[in-house]
Design a protein around this motif. Structure first.
Motif, PDB file in Angstrom:
ATOM      1  N   HIS A 126       1.191  -1.907  -5.619  1.00 38.79           N
ATOM      2  CA  HIS A 126       0.776  -1.401  -4.306  1.00 38.79           C
ATOM      3  C   HIS A 126       1.171   0.067  -4.164  1.00 38.79           C
ATOM      4  N   CYS A 127       0.190   0.954  -4.435  1.00 37.27           N
ATOM      5  CA  CYS A 127       0.414   2.401  -4.336  1.00 37.27           C
ATOM      6  C   CYS A 127      -0.231   3.001  -3.096  1.00 37.27           C
ATOM      7  N   ALA A 128      -1.127   2.275  -2.450  1.00 34.81           N
ATOM      8  CA  ALA A 128      -1.852   2.832  -1.298  1.00 34.81           C
ATOM      9  C   ALA A 128      -0.890   3.129  -0.159  1.00 34.81           C
ATOM     10  N   THR A 129      -1.042   4.304   0.435  1.00 38.74           N
ATOM     11  CA  THR A 129      -0.181   4.706   1.553  1.00 38.74           C
ATOM     12  C   THR A 129      -0.835   5.845   2.306  1.00 38.74           C
ATOM     13  N   SER A 130      -0.421   6.028   3.561  1.00 43.99           N
ATOM     14  CA  SER A 130      -0.933   7.137   4.349  1.00 43.99           C
ATOM     15  C   SER A 130       0.139   7.606   5.323  1.00 43.99           C
ATOM     16  N   PRO A 131       0.528   8.887   5.247  1.00 43.96           N
ATOM     17  CA  PRO A 131       1.486   9.419   6.227  1.00 43.96           C
ATOM     18  C   PRO A 131       0.939   9.399   7.650  1.00 43.96           C
ATOM     19  N   ARG A 132      -0.363   9.196   7.786  1.00 42.91           N
ATOM     20  CA  ARG A 132      -0.975   9.174   9.125  1.00 42.91           C
ATOM     21  C   ARG A 132      -0.855   7.825   9.805  1.00 42.91           C
ATOM     22  N   GLY A 133      -0.252   6.849   9.127  1.00 46.16           N
ATOM     23  CA  GLY A 133      -0.025   5.557   9.752  1.00 46.16           C
ATOM     24  C   GLY A 133      -0.904   4.458   9.187  1.00 46.16           C
ATOM     25  N   GLY A 134      -0.549   3.232   9.529  1.00 48.68           N
ATOM     26  CA  GLY A 134      -1.320   2.079   9.111  1.00 48.68           C
ATOM     27  C   GLY A 134      -0.764   1.334   7.916  1.00 48.68           C
ATOM     28  N   ASP A 135       0.329   1.818   7.324  1.00 47.11           N
ATOM     29  CA  ASP A 135       0.862   1.177   6.125  1.00 47.11           C
ATOM     30  C   ASP A 135       1.333  -0.256   6.380  1.00 47.11           C
ATOM     31  N   GLU A 136       1.919  -0.496   7.539  1.00 45.55           N
ATOM     32  CA  GLU A 136       2.451  -1.834   7.800  1.00 45.55           C
ATOM     33  C   GLU A 136       1.333  -2.854   7.940  1.00 45.55           C
ATOM     34  N   VAL A 187       4.367  -5.411  -6.868  1.00 43.37           N
ATOM     35  CA  VAL A 187       5.197  -4.237  -7.182  1.00 43.37           C
ATOM     36  C   VAL A 187       4.886  -3.161  -6.147  1.00 43.37           C
ATOM     37  N   TYR A 188       5.922  -2.648  -5.502  1.00 38.13           N
ATOM     38  CA  TYR A 188       5.728  -1.669  -4.431  1.00 38.13           C
ATOM     39  C   TYR A 188       6.497  -0.398  -4.729  1.00 38.13           C
ATOM     40  N   ILE A 189       5.821   0.739  -4.531  1.00 31.81           N
ATOM     41  CA  ILE A 189       6.475   2.038  -4.691  1.00 31.81           C
ATOM     42  C   ILE A 189       6.895   2.567  -3.332  1.00 31.81           C
ATOM     43  N   SER A 190       8.181   2.857  -3.197  1.00 30.12           N
ATOM     44  CA  SER A 190       8.726   3.366  -1.946  1.00 30.12           C
ATOM     45  C   SER A 190       9.377   4.723  -2.209  1.00 30.12           C
ATOM     46  N   ILE A 191      10.167   5.188  -1.251  1.00 31.70           N
ATOM     47  CA  ILE A 191      10.741   6.534  -1.315  1.00 31.70           C
ATOM     48  C   ILE A 191      12.264   6.446  -1.195  1.00 31.70           C
ATOM     49  N   VAL A 192      12.961   7.203  -2.013  1.00 29.82           N
ATOM     50  CA  VAL A 192      14.416   7.285  -1.895  1.00 29.82           C
ATOM     51  C   VAL A 192      14.781   7.781  -0.494  1.00 29.82           C
ATOM     52  N   GLY A 193      15.703   7.072   0.150  1.00 26.68           N
ATOM     53  CA  GLY A 193      16.205   7.502   1.447  1.00 26.68           C
ATOM     54  C   GLY A 193      15.512   6.889   2.638  1.00 26.68           C
ATOM     55  N   VAL A 194      14.600   5.938   2.431  1.00 28.63           N
ATOM     56  CA  VAL A 194      13.902   5.372   3.594  1.00 28.63           C
ATOM     57  C   VAL A 194      14.850   4.636   4.536  1.00 28.63           C
ATOM     58  N   ASP A 195      15.992   4.228   4.010  1.00 25.52           N
ATOM     59  CA  ASP A 195      16.982   3.555   4.844  1.00 25.52           C
ATOM     60  C   ASP A 195      18.057   4.508   5.359  1.00 25.52           C
ATOM     61  N   ARG A 196      17.937   5.796   5.034  1.00 25.95           N
ATOM     62  CA  ARG A 196      18.963   6.761   5.450  1.00 25.95           C
ATOM     63  C   ARG A 196      18.415   7.909   6.281  1.00 25.95           C
ATOM     64  N   VAL A 197      17.126   8.157   6.193  1.00 23.27           N
ATOM     65  CA  VAL A 197      16.521   9.294   6.882  1.00 23.27           C
ATOM     66  C   VAL A 197      15.611   8.777   8.005  1.00 23.27           C
ATOM     67  N   PRO A 198      15.943   9.028   9.279  1.00 21.01           N
ATOM     68  CA  PRO A 198      15.150   8.510  10.402  1.00 21.01           C
ATOM     69  C   PRO A 198      13.899   9.351  10.659  1.00 21.01           C
ATOM     70  N   PHE A 199      13.017   9.346   9.675  1.00 19.63           N
ATOM     71  CA  PHE A 199      11.766  10.084   9.714  1.00 19.63           C
ATOM     72  C   PHE A 199      10.650   9.054   9.827  1.00 19.63           C
ATOM     73  N   GLY A 200       9.639   9.312  10.642  1.00 18.10           N
ATOM     74  CA  GLY A 200       8.635   8.310  10.954  1.00 18.10           C
ATOM     75  C   GLY A 200       7.993   7.661   9.739  1.00 18.10           C
ATOM     76  N   TYR A 201       7.542   8.465   8.798  1.00 19.75           N
ATOM     77  CA  TYR A 201       6.884   7.923   7.612  1.00 19.75           C
ATOM     78  C   TYR A 201       7.863   7.093   6.781  1.00 19.75           C
TER      79      TYR A 201
END
Length: 254
Positions: free
Chosen positions: A61-71, A90-104
């Motif tokens: 699962h590589c599809a994603t959009s910073p504009r929303g709708g991922d969930e 298999v999902y690709i995520s981003i380092v820090g998603v649990d530490r950085v309170p950024f919307g995306y």
């Protein structure tokens, strides 16, 4: 032969994942909003999505959009994958998603939790930002005569094809849960990365470091998006820029 579905398979990461899996002998289906025959908007779901996952062993699962709708996209994908009996997600995520309170980042973390609770065998890899993202940001910012940069922020860019190699490796293996993060080879100031870009493109710009406010900026400044203990990437930002120059020169003389 296993059948693998790559969502976002025409994107910056999905394309090299697809190419590598096919080279390794996998039957690969590419799903995106414009891919034929699996043209699907994951946010909408529906019968086309069900057809895409039918007979699939593994979904990357590589599809994603910073504009929303991922969930919503993940919910639809997981529901269809469960119905089809998919064995590995298999999902690709981003380092820090649990530490950085950024919307995306919050959205990516929410998708991680959906994957973990899906009832499907799962693997999640978190990577630092791709070289390509920095390039896009710097291309836009350097249109200005003065380039503003967030003060005291560093980055650890990683080569997208190296992340693709790792995802392919994980897709061939059994579900592994949350695996070790993947970071680029160097942690660098944004200023030094920008100056490398300006030098590589022959541009001269004034650079101004701007202190920002907010919890997300504080977390970025503290390095919440970095993986210093997992600097496993090998290609530097300068090497990435050099390869792009070489490729452009080859096309121009092609």
């Amino acid at each position: 032969m296993t059948t693998t579905l790559v969502t976002g398979g025409t994107g910056a990461l999905g394309r090299p994942v697809t190419e590598r899996l096919r080279a390794q002998g996998h039957d690969v289906r590419v799903l995106s909003r414009r891919a034929v025959p699996y043209s699907v908007d994951l946010r909408q779901g529906g019968g086309a999505l069900d057809a895409a996952v039918t007979g699939v062993d593994t979904v990357v699962h590589c599809a994603t959009s910073p504009r929303g709708g991922d969930e919503q996209a993940a919910r639809n994908l997981i529901t269809a994958a469960r119905r089809a009996g998919v064995g590995h997600l298999v999902y690709i995520s981003i380092v820090g998603v649990d530490r950085v309170p950024f919307g995306y980042y919050r959205s990516k973390l929410a998708v991680e939790r959906l994957v973990e609770d899906s009832g499907i065998g799962w693997t999640v890899l978190r990577a630092t930002q791709f070289h390509d993202l920095l390039l896009t940001v710097f291309q836009g910012m350097s249109r200005l005569p003065v380039v503003p940069l967030p003060a005291r922020v560093k980055d650890q860019p990683v080569e997208v094809t190296e992340v693709a190699d790792r995802l392919c490796e994980l897709a061939r293996e059994a579900p592994a849960g949350r695996v070790a993060d993947m970071g680029g080879p160097e942690i660098r100031t944004m200023d030094s990365l920008l100056r490398s870009y300006l030098q590589a493109t022959g541009r001269r710009r004034a650079v101004v470091k701007v202190p920002l406010r907010g919890a997300a900026y504080r977390a970025f400044r503290a390095g919440g998006h970095l993986a210093p203990d997992h600097a496993v990437g090998t290609r530097t930002f300068e090497e990435f820029l050099a390869r792009r120059r070489e490729a452009a020169a080859a096309r121009a003389h092609g």
